[in-house]
Design a protein around this motif. Structure first.
Motif, short mmCIF file in Angstrom:
data_model
loop_
_atom_site.label_atom_id
_atom_site.label_comp_id
_atom_site.label_asym_id
_atom_site.label_seq_id
_atom_site.Cartn_x
_atom_site.Cartn_y
_atom_site.Cartn_z
N VAL A 184 0.82 -1.21 0.00
CA VAL A 184 0.00 0.00 0.00
C VAL A 184 0.86 1.26 0.00
O VAL A 184 0.52 2.26 -0.65
CB VAL A 184 -0.97 -0.01 1.20
N LYS A 185 1.99 1.24 0.69
CA LYS A 185 2.84 2.42 0.77
C LYS A 185 3.39 2.81 -0.60
O LYS A 185 3.39 4.00 -0.97
CB LYS A 185 4.00 2.17 1.74
N THR A 186 3.85 1.82 -1.36
CA THR A 186 4.42 2.12 -2.67
C THR A 186 3.38 2.12 -3.78
O THR A 186 3.69 2.46 -4.93
CB THR A 186 5.52 1.10 -3.02
N ARG A 187 2.15 1.69 -3.43
CA ARG A 187 1.05 1.63 -4.42
C ARG A 187 1.39 0.67 -5.55
O ARG A 187 1.11 0.93 -6.71
CB ARG A 187 0.73 3.01 -5.00
N LYS A 188 1.96 -0.48 -5.22
CA LYS A 188 2.36 -1.43 -6.25
C LYS A 188 1.83 -2.83 -5.94
O LYS A 188 1.80 -3.25 -4.78
CB LYS A 188 3.88 -1.49 -6.37
N VAL A 189 1.43 -3.53 -6.99
CA VAL A 189 1.10 -4.95 -6.88
C VAL A 189 2.43 -5.72 -6.87
O VAL A 189 3.21 -5.64 -7.81
CB VAL A 189 0.22 -5.42 -8.05
N THR A 190 2.67 -6.45 -5.81
CA THR A 190 3.98 -7.09 -5.62
C THR A 190 3.98 -8.60 -5.88
O THR A 190 5.04 -9.21 -5.91
CB THR A 190 4.48 -6.85 -4.19
N GLY A 191 2.81 -9.17 -6.06
CA GLY A 191 2.78 -10.61 -6.30
C GLY A 191 1.44 -11.07 -6.83
O GLY A 191 0.41 -10.45 -6.56
N THR A 192 1.45 -12.15 -7.59
CA THR A 192 0.24 -12.83 -8.06
C THR A 192 0.43 -14.31 -7.80
O THR A 192 1.38 -14.91 -8.30
CB THR A 192 0.00 -12.58 -9.56
N TRP A 193 -0.49 -14.88 -7.03
CA TRP A 193 -0.31 -16.25 -6.55
C TRP A 193 -1.48 -17.14 -6.96
O TRP A 193 -2.62 -16.90 -6.54
CB TRP A 193 -0.19 -16.26 -5.02
N PRO A 194 -1.26 -18.16 -7.77
CA PRO A 194 -2.33 -19.10 -8.12
C PRO A 194 -2.79 -19.86 -6.87
O PRO A 194 -1.97 -20.28 -6.05
CB PRO A 194 -1.66 -20.06 -9.11
N VAL A 195 -4.12 -20.02 -6.73
CA VAL A 195 -4.64 -20.73 -5.56
C VAL A 195 -5.60 -21.84 -5.97
O VAL A 195 -5.36 -23.01 -5.69
CB VAL A 195 -5.33 -19.76 -4.57
N GLY A 196 -6.72 -21.49 -6.63
CA GLY A 196 -7.69 -22.51 -6.99
C GLY A 196 -8.91 -21.92 -7.64
O GLY A 196 -9.10 -20.70 -7.68
N ALA A 197 -9.79 -22.79 -8.13
CA ALA A 197 -10.97 -22.36 -8.87
C ALA A 197 -11.96 -21.64 -7.97
O ALA A 197 -12.21 -22.06 -6.83
CB ALA A 197 -11.65 -23.57 -9.51
N ARG A 198 -12.48 -20.54 -8.47
CA ARG A 198 -13.53 -19.74 -7.83
C ARG A 198 -13.23 -19.43 -6.36
O ARG A 198 -14.08 -19.59 -5.48
CB ARG A 198 -14.89 -20.41 -7.98
N ILE A 199 -12.03 -18.97 -6.10
CA ILE A 199 -11.74 -18.45 -4.76
C ILE A 199 -12.40 -17.08 -4.63
O ILE A 199 -12.43 -16.29 -5.58
CB ILE A 199 -10.23 -18.37 -4.50
N GLU A 200 -12.94 -16.80 -3.47
CA GLU A 200 -13.68 -15.54 -3.30
C GLU A 200 -13.48 -14.93 -1.92
O GLU A 200 -12.91 -13.86 -1.77
CB GLU A 200 -15.16 -15.77 -3.59
N GLY A 201 -13.98 -15.61 -0.87
CA GLY A 201 -13.83 -15.09 0.48
C GLY A 201 -12.37 -14.89 0.84
O GLY A 201 -11.51 -15.67 0.43
N LEU A 202 -12.10 -13.85 1.65
CA LEU A 202 -10.70 -13.45 1.89
C LEU A 202 -10.57 -12.71 3.20
O LEU A 202 -11.41 -11.85 3.52
CB LEU A 202 -10.25 -12.54 0.74
N SER A 203 -9.53 -13.02 3.97
CA SER A 203 -9.21 -12.22 5.15
C SER A 203 -7.74 -12.42 5.48
O SER A 203 -7.27 -13.55 5.60
CB SER A 203 -10.07 -12.63 6.35
N VAL A 204 -7.00 -11.32 5.61
CA VAL A 204 -5.62 -11.39 6.06
C VAL A 204 -5.63 -11.30 7.59
O VAL A 204 -6.42 -10.56 8.17
CB VAL A 204 -4.75 -10.28 5.44
#
Length: 352
Positions: A184-204
């Protein structure tokens, strides 16, 4: 090393009666709930302690996710649209005047289908996912200007979750089957990670170490290393792990499961389900059709003290209040048809 599989540990199941009266053994939850009603095209604001509907306000078609400002006095609702319309705006509510009309912020034709929302800790900036544009916007709510536009390059960038310190954000990209990581500080996307089909719900997790992701088709919850994107655990036992909320103390996850008509309470440290609440079929809280139906638990938010979870029951226009420590539903709140996104505020509007 291969990911470790963690099956639910002695998952308990308890059918609950959704009454409007809180358990005498539990402290009364307080605060304000803001629920988006997708089918009714409205937003309902409810006082938790009294279960009183403070206001139900018509909005543009297809309100989806809800975010509450750090001071609890403002709510933002993403106007996503539906099959008949394409949304491209935000509805802003002043919770000090809950019956007031919202103001709208237009995102423009290039930012259609806004969905996931997350306030930065300063209360002035908001992250917004744009499904069609495959990007995450950072907006200054005071000036209504888009500070940054970060392209994920991934189809259907849907949900967004932010670390407690506001330093890193993560998105689920449904059609691309991936998670994007953002500095967020640099305003950059730093990674793209394959996970699985139709992933949706999310919480860090609030400490920023893990990203929990729900797999709608795999019936799993994945725990990812937030630094590398590696899947470190796979949790089984879900029909559809639709939404995930994690308590501020980093200990407990609440997972809605409309595929099985359940709400799961999971231990973050051990990646196991410690209790499961069965949500019974029931009649809607309002409307001409009073037939009993599956309730469909969906949206999840958690109180700031981590004691209560609030889960929308989309099919019956309710929000249930869950005592997390006891693993019980305390009461239900009446909202509107197609209740989806939900936000909790500790702020309580002054009585008139």
């Amino acid at each position: 090393m291969a990911p470790r599989f963690a099956a639910p540990a002695a998952a308990l199941s308890a059918a609950v009666l959704l009454s409007a009266t809180a358990s005498p053994l539990s402290a009364q939850p307080k605060g304000t709930i803001v629920a988006s009603n997708m089918d009714a095209h409205s937003v309902t604001i409810v006082d938790v302690a009294s279960a009183k509907n403070l206001a139900t306000i018509p909005v543009r078609e297809g309100p989806h996710e809800v975010a509450i400002s750090p001071d609890g006095k403002q709510a933002v609702v993403a106007i996503y649209g539906n099959r008949n319309s394409v949304g491209s705006s935000l509805a802003i509510f002043d919770l000090t005047k809950p019956a007031g009309e919202p103001r709208y912020i237009e995102l423009g034709a290039g930012n259609q289908r806004p969905h996931g929302l997350a306030y930065l800790p300063d209360g002035k900036h908001l992250l917004i996912t744009g499904e069609r544009a495959q990007r995450v916007l950072l907006m200054n709510l005071e000036t209504q200007a888009i500070d940054s536009s970060m392209s994920t390059g991934q189809a259907t960038t849907h949900m967004v979750s932010l670390t407690a310190n506001g330093g890193h954000a993560y998105t689920t990209n449904i059609a691309a089957m991936s998670v994007s990581a953002i500095d967020v500080k640099t305003r950059k996307v730093t990674g793209t990670w394959p996970v699985g089909a139709r992933i949706e719900g999310l919480s860090v997790t609030p400490d920023g170490k893990e990203v929990w992701v729900g797999g709608n088709e795999s019936h799993l919850v994945y725990a990812l290393d937030a630094a590398t994107g590696a899947v470190t655990h796979r949790m089984e036992g879900f029909g559809m792990a639709y939404r995930i909320g994690i308590t501020p103390d980093n200990r407990t996850a609440i997972i809605s499961d409309p595929g099985s008509e359940k709400i799961h309470i999971a231990d973050v440290a051990t990646h196991t389900i410690r209790k499961t609440i069965d949500i019974p079929a029931q009649a809607p809280s309002a409307g001409a059709d009073a037939s009993v139906r599956p309730a469909s638990p969906q949206g999840v938010t958690i109180s700031r003290d981590g004691k209560y979870a609030y889960v929308t029951l989309k099919a019956v226009a309710k929000v249930v209040v869950v005592d997390i420590a006891r693993g019980e539903v305390l009461k239900s709140l009446t909202v509107g048809a197609g209740s989806d996104g939900v936000g909790y505020s500790p702020f309580i509007p002054a009585a008139k």
